[in-house]
Scaffold this active site. Structure first.
Site, PDB file in Angstrom:
ATOM      1  N   LYS A 103      -4.047   1.046   5.347  1.00  0.00           N
ATOM      2  CA  LYS A 103      -2.851   0.970   4.508  1.00  0.00           C
ATOM      3  C   LYS A 103      -1.592   0.823   5.354  1.00  0.00           C
ATOM      4  O   LYS A 103      -0.756  -0.047   5.079  1.00  0.00           O
ATOM      5  CB  LYS A 103      -2.780   2.222   3.637  1.00  0.00           C
ATOM      6  CG  LYS A 103      -1.868   2.099   2.450  1.00  0.00           C
ATOM      7  CD  LYS A 103      -2.089   3.294   1.519  1.00  0.00           C
ATOM      8  CE  LYS A 103      -2.013   4.564   2.298  1.00  0.00           C
ATOM      9  NZ  LYS A 103      -2.536   5.730   1.596  1.00  0.00           N
ATOM     10  N   THR A 139      -1.450  -0.165   8.462  1.00  0.00           N
ATOM     11  CA  THR A 139      -1.574  -1.445   9.159  1.00  0.00           C
ATOM     12  C   THR A 139      -1.120  -2.595   8.258  1.00  0.00           C
ATOM     13  O   THR A 139      -0.398  -3.500   8.694  1.00  0.00           O
ATOM     14  CB  THR A 139      -3.045  -1.641   9.597  1.00  0.00           C
ATOM     15  OG1 THR A 139      -3.420  -0.514  10.394  1.00  0.00           O
ATOM     16  CG2 THR A 139      -3.228  -2.911  10.391  1.00  0.00           C
ATOM     17  N   ARG A 184       5.894   6.898   6.985  1.00  0.00           N
ATOM     18  CA  ARG A 184       6.066   8.318   7.302  1.00  0.00           C
ATOM     19  C   ARG A 184       5.939   8.586   8.796  1.00  0.00           C
ATOM     20  O   ARG A 184       5.355   7.798   9.526  1.00  0.00           O
ATOM     21  CB  ARG A 184       4.995   9.139   6.554  1.00  0.00           C
ATOM     22  CG  ARG A 184       5.233   9.219   5.064  1.00  0.00           C
ATOM     23  CD  ARG A 184       4.016   9.742   4.344  1.00  0.00           C
ATOM     24  NE  ARG A 184       2.933   8.764   4.382  1.00  0.00           N
ATOM     25  CZ  ARG A 184       1.679   9.016   4.028  1.00  0.00           C
ATOM     26  NH1 ARG A 184       1.330  10.228   3.635  1.00  0.00           N
ATOM     27  NH2 ARG A 184       0.772   8.067   4.077  1.00  0.00           N
ATOM     28  N   LYS A 195      -8.706  12.690  18.287  1.00  0.00           N
ATOM     29  CA  LYS A 195      -8.016  11.536  18.860  1.00  0.00           C
ATOM     30  C   LYS A 195      -7.374  10.769  17.709  1.00  0.00           C
ATOM     31  O   LYS A 195      -8.035  10.439  16.728  1.00  0.00           O
ATOM     32  CB  LYS A 195      -9.051  10.683  19.585  1.00  0.00           C
ATOM     33  CG  LYS A 195      -8.484   9.762  20.622  1.00  0.00           C
ATOM     34  CD  LYS A 195      -9.601   9.127  21.435  1.00  0.00           C
ATOM     35  CE  LYS A 195      -9.055   8.012  22.298  1.00  0.00           C
ATOM     36  NZ  LYS A 195     -10.108   7.363  23.084  1.00  0.00           N
ATOM     37  N   ALA A 210       0.357  14.869   1.219  1.00  0.00           N
ATOM     38  CA  ALA A 210       0.110  14.121  -0.017  1.00  0.00           C
ATOM     39  C   ALA A 210      -0.694  14.941  -1.018  1.00  0.00           C
ATOM     40  O   ALA A 210      -1.075  14.434  -2.059  1.00  0.00           O
ATOM     41  CB  ALA A 210      -0.595  12.809   0.303  1.00  0.00           C
ATOM     42  N   PHE A 215      -2.777   8.655   0.643  1.00  0.00           N
ATOM     43  CA  PHE A 215      -4.062   8.610  -0.058  1.00  0.00           C
ATOM     44  C   PHE A 215      -4.249   7.317  -0.880  1.00  0.00           C
ATOM     45  O   PHE A 215      -3.583   6.316  -0.633  1.00  0.00           O
ATOM     46  CB  PHE A 215      -4.229   9.822  -0.975  1.00  0.00           C
ATOM     47  CG  PHE A 215      -4.300  11.137  -0.257  1.00  0.00           C
ATOM     48  CD1 PHE A 215      -4.770  11.239   1.050  1.00  0.00           C
ATOM     49  CD2 PHE A 215      -3.921  12.311  -0.905  1.00  0.00           C
ATOM     50  CE1 PHE A 215      -4.868  12.469   1.693  1.00  0.00           C
ATOM     51  CE2 PHE A 215      -4.014  13.535  -0.271  1.00  0.00           C
ATOM     52  CZ  PHE A 215      -4.477  13.611   1.026  1.00  0.00           C
ATOM     53  N   PHE A 246     -12.135  -7.490   8.159  1.00  0.00           N
ATOM     54  CA  PHE A 246     -12.915  -7.023   9.306  1.00  0.00           C
ATOM     55  C   PHE A 246     -13.809  -8.182   9.739  1.00  0.00           C
ATOM     56  O   PHE A 246     -14.251  -8.961   8.901  1.00  0.00           O
ATOM     57  CB  PHE A 246     -13.807  -5.839   8.911  1.00  0.00           C
ATOM     58  CG  PHE A 246     -13.138  -4.504   9.025  1.00  0.00           C
ATOM     59  CD1 PHE A 246     -12.049  -4.190   8.236  1.00  0.00           C
ATOM     60  CD2 PHE A 246     -13.605  -3.542   9.916  1.00  0.00           C
ATOM     61  CE1 PHE A 246     -11.432  -2.946   8.326  1.00  0.00           C
ATOM     62  CE2 PHE A 246     -12.987  -2.306  10.006  1.00  0.00           C
ATOM     63  CZ  PHE A 246     -11.908  -2.003   9.218  1.00  0.00           C
ATOM     64  N   TRP A 248      -4.371  -7.574  11.261  1.00  0.00           N
ATOM     65  CA  TRP A 248      -4.852  -6.704  12.341  1.00  0.00           C
ATOM     66  C   TRP A 248      -5.141  -7.523  13.601  1.00  0.00           C
ATOM     67  O   TRP A 248      -4.749  -7.131  14.703  1.00  0.00           O
ATOM     68  CB  TRP A 248      -6.106  -5.952  11.887  1.00  0.00           C
ATOM     69  CG  TRP A 248      -6.616  -5.007  12.916  1.00  0.00           C
ATOM     70  CD1 TRP A 248      -6.129  -3.774  13.239  1.00  0.00           C
ATOM     71  CD2 TRP A 248      -7.729  -5.233  13.806  1.00  0.00           C
ATOM     72  NE1 TRP A 248      -6.852  -3.212  14.242  1.00  0.00           N
ATOM     73  CE2 TRP A 248      -7.836  -4.079  14.622  1.00  0.00           C
ATOM     74  CE3 TRP A 248      -8.630  -6.285  13.975  1.00  0.00           C
ATOM     75  CZ2 TRP A 248      -8.827  -3.953  15.598  1.00  0.00           C
ATOM     76  CZ3 TRP A 248      -9.608  -6.170  14.957  1.00  0.00           C
ATOM     77  CH2 TRP A 248      -9.699  -5.002  15.753  1.00  0.00           C
TER      78      TRP A 248
END
Lengths: 596, 596
Positions: free
Chosen positions: B112, B114, B135, B146, B314, B342, B422, B450
């Site tokens: 989201k 991205t 945010r 990580k 959220a 979310f 993807f 991406w």
């Protein structure tokens, strides 16, 4: 409230409260000139600070030969000096280091920071390249007592509000790094305690930059299986964090990481120490402190450079600004004026025996600050009577000044007395102080920097240069090789002029254990009331033969010293009945009201 | 671990972990062009971020017509936009507001943030003036898993490390303001409790930006008379502070102060509320938050402006960036692309019903993000099998997408689906998603941001502009005047498609009391698992007729909403057995390693 009194001094915001307000200095236009034509009377510190004509911080940096790319700006009037720039200074010669210290503090106020700032301005005024190095104030106490710790009158560093609040985030970074280690300890125990930490012997607490007495003693990890193993612990205020002391003693990031790894977080059942390194915490803590290690550049009211960086307690720690800031300043200027916490018995001793020893610094001269008012209090006068002339009280109180002067001689650094002038001082009183200094082979110079800025402190600036021209014969008070308790005895006898120096058997055993573990070479950091040479805060003047009892010792293995505690130590302050926060608000135009 | 799952989503660092690493995009040079000639393969997020050719933040500001004096720099690549500058924008027309939301999150990752960043870059690429509003991430969780929450691939905001760590100090300021209020509460009780606070009913806890389970439940004020009255309390993570929500909903400093004063810190024995205002805490808290309220300007990898400001949970809060940032961006650009926490059932609903309602914002279009992989998981596939083509699973899982699309229609805002591509996606799978969208009168656009940055998302950018050209028929889901529980029922029935909506008698009584006290007009903020339309996180797809039980309600009187809790809520995370902090360190040249 002995412990409390030990605490107060290091936060540096209980001082100069009783400064008489000068309503007019029309007969002298120096402050007017310094600050612009709208300023015709000496106003409150905050009014003066607000009227300051600040230069862009890049222009201040230029004066020191720092290019704009090497400054990391925080707003238009604050910047960090980049680590890369500092690295490139290595081969430059060092300027001369001047320490500003004081007689034992009294409620009358001495004005050590004010004099530090004033002297820096004074040296610049007479054509020298001088940088001021002072500590950062703590945020929490601002909401307890009306405060402010950036000098006073016409000798201040600005921007005052920001410096006193979040500033460049250094203390927040220290809080984060400290509490990360705390979280990792309990997390390690939660997941099986592979290191075998004895949870009764965890010495690492948590910190918060807030006066919050409710957090002094807590039981954590309540609520059942998913929250861990309940245990007693608590919070200190951030300036009491060993990480604060470490940040102030580290030479660079590699040294910082090494020291963070050396922190002892507690002990196993066999009393062997557990280190932060064992928890693999040092790398992440260093990452959190990466920016914070870079010194902060701001300016005085007269646009001279000041590095405001680090602020360790002056009781359980050494009470000096950061080594990185001091060393950087020495590379960038001919004179660096810095200060140490509390009076010379604590602050100067730690400055010499801890900071200078560890960082390889050689101070060239010392300025011992006194006020006629404070000497009168040392001479037995009540605070309400200080407005009256009393040469006899000055003479009696000057015993305190004389003792400090004598002590400073033991470190081989030449000293001069600065009389920080108050309007109520009489000529006879001032002459009395001067005579005492002369008797001891020193000199006392009357300074008007509070009312006049640099124009009021030229004589002192010249005198300091003269002293600093001599070859420094600086030496520490004791050798690294002495046993730890002998170091305590040496300080107590040579500086405090104590008689018996005692300690419980447990304390002596603990010191012996640390010596066995390889910590015997460390310097000792005395935690003692700042109000007296003795451990009794009511004993003013120059007491001799008093007993000094060490009731507790602590090892700051990361910072690199052993703390010897001679009274109650309060490491988390509380708020008063009517905290100053009740009167702090944003006024017209977004100005902060009630903070100072 | 239901509660835990509710927590996770809002910290936005458990996402995109499973993105297949593309080792070469040599056949397409778009990313190479965007980032410079040294970049020949699609590297990890952090490698891409480090290779970014950042512009000075002043140059980024210039693009928006912000003069350098109106930017408060934090380093050379971050700045706050000054409140004074924002004040002067009042009379300018607003740009169009675009919300990016998503299907219910799965471990497969949706992207989201991205897509939000990519769309912003895409709009700029086709010649529109667009600003991204997202945010701020939380510091604490970085040391657990990580992480990194600033987009991914060639759609990121930079500087990534700083944004994820201390950034401009906003969260530290929130922590300080929150804990000042906490300290004032216990201090008030300590000095006599004039307000008659029932110490069993103090609801205001303390906060820390750290994953520290040991602080979830504590007993404070132990140790005797000088430390106060022992009581049960605890710490939440800073993003869970009501002050975080307040900062994100306040219109300006005056509104902020008003809201801070409205905070209910607890109750008296007669259950009447005690406000922060009663403790005279609002002024000082506002002073602490003065800088933090100003939005932070950074840039994307393609040097387009992004405001990264505020980061409320959220679940117990509304999960959107700050109103100040969004409104400022609307004044400075033609298009503002923002996201909500979310999936659309929680994030978009709260964005419309809380943020837009309260701030008077009118969104013009919605982008619903989905990935083929996530739809396959929604369709019942196991995570390990996602690499295999399975059109049937996509078709089944698309029920989730369809439901969200339908729901968005109830707010009157036109929506388009963004398929975040993807490499494992097949044409047949993509075509299946497109068909579902078309059936519902919408459209799905395949996006390659991406891997290709703005060049991969032009089609979506054009489509969004087309949608936003229409007159917005935006309306909230329910009216202010409805009873509080009816608002809960409306959301549960209309958005979640629940059957029975239940609550204990105590919950209903509490709601009735708040209505009597004048809080009935507030919107409700649902705390529900983000993984399902239902309250059962394992129920994927598009369930209907499930029961929704409200087991607890909380009043955030300062933020201005009533929280309805439908599961366990975890407001202080813990660290895993092997926290990522163990692998974080400063590498060669001072680069942070192991953080991402």
């Amino acid at each position: 409230m002995l412990g409390w009194s030990i605490w107060c001094g290091s936060a540096r915001r209980w001082k100069n409260r009783n400064r008489p307000l000068v309503t007019s200095v029309a007969e002298d236009d120096a402050p007017t000139k310094a600050l612009g034509e709208t300023q015709v009377t000496v106003a409150s510190d905050i009014e003066i600070a607000r009227a300051a004509r600040k230069l862009p911080i890049q222009t201040v940096g230029e004066k020191l030969g720092i290019d704009a790319d090497s400054l990391i700006p925080f707003g238009h009037d604050k910047a960090k000096i980049s680590a890369g720039f500092i690295d490139r200074l290595k081969d430059r010669p060092d300027g001369k280091l001047i320490l500003v210290t004081a007689i034992n503090p009294t409620p009358a106020g001495e004005g050590k920071t004010t004099t530090t700032v004033g002297l820096g301005d004074g040296l610049n005024r007479i054509g020298k390249r001088a940088v001021i190095c002072i500590r950062e104030p703590s945020l929490g106490p601002c909401f307890g007592v009306k405060g402010g710790a950036a000098g006073g009158g016409y000798a201040q560093v600005v921007p005052m509000e920001e410096i006193n609040l979040h500033f460049t985030g250094d203390f927040h970074a220290i809080t984060s790094a400290h509490n990360l280690l705390s979280a990792l300890i309990d997390n390690h125990v939660y997941w099986g305690n592979e290191l075998g930490i004895d949870t009764r012997r965890i010495t690492w607490r948590r910190v918060m930059d807030m006066n919050d007495r409710a957090l002094r003693e807590i039981v954590s990890s309540l609520g059942g299986v998913s929250n861990g193993y309940p245990r007693e612990t608590g919070f200190d205020i951030t300036v009491a964090s060993e990480i604060m002391a470490i940040l102030c003693l580290a030479n660079d990031l590699a040294d910082l990481e090494q020291r963070l790894g050396n922190i002892i977080i507690g002990y196993r059942r066999d009393k062997s120490p557990v280190f932060a390194r064992d928890l693999k915490a040092d790398g992440a803590m260093t990452v959190l402190l990466k920016e914070a290690l870079q010194p902060n550049l701001v300016q005085t009211l007269e646009n001279n450079p000041a590095l405001v960086h680090g602020g360790p307690f002056a009781n359980i720690a050494h009470g000096c600004n950061s080594v990185v800031a001091t060393k950087t300043a020495l590379k960038l200027s001919d004179y660096v004026v810095t200060e140490a916490g509390f009076g010379a018995d604590l602050g100067a001793e730690k400055f010499f025996d801890i900071k200078c020893r560890k960082a390889g610094l050689t101070p060239s001269a010392v300025v011992l600050v006194a006020t006629v008012r404070a000497l009168k209090m040392n001479g037995g006068m009540a605070k309400e009577d200080l407005g009256q002339e009393n040469v006899e009280a000055v003479r009696l109180g000057a015993a305190n000044l004389a003792r400090h002067l004598e002590n400073l001689g033991k470190f081989g650094v030449p000293a001069v007395v600065a009389i920080n002038h108050f309007v109520s001082d009489t000529q006879a009183e001032v002459d009395c102080v001067k005579a005492v200094a002369t008797e001891l082979g020193s000199e006392a110079v009357l300074c008007h920097h509070w009312a006049k800025g640099s124009a009021g402190i030229e004589e002192l600036a010249h005198k300091v240069i003269q002293l600093a021209e001599k070859d420094s014969k600086f030496s520490t008070l004791y050798a690294d090789e002495l046993p730890l308790f002998t170091k305590v005895e040496t300080i107590a006898r040579e500086i405090y002029r104590a008689g018996a120096v005692t300690a419980d058997k447990a304390v002596r055993q603990q010191l012996a254990e640390w010596e066995m573990q390889g910590y015997g070479h460390l310097p000792v950091c005395m935690a003692k009331t700042q109000y007296s040479f003795s451990t009794d805060p009511t004993l003013r003047g120059a007491p001799v033969g008093h007993g000094v009892h060490v009731r507790e010792v602590r090892l700051s293995a990361g910072a690199g010293f052993v703390v010897a505690i001679t009274g109650e130590i309060m490491t988390m302050p509380g708020l008063p009945r009517s905290p100053s926060s009740e009167r702090i608000f944003l006024g017209q135009g977004g100005q902060i009201e009630g903070l100072f």
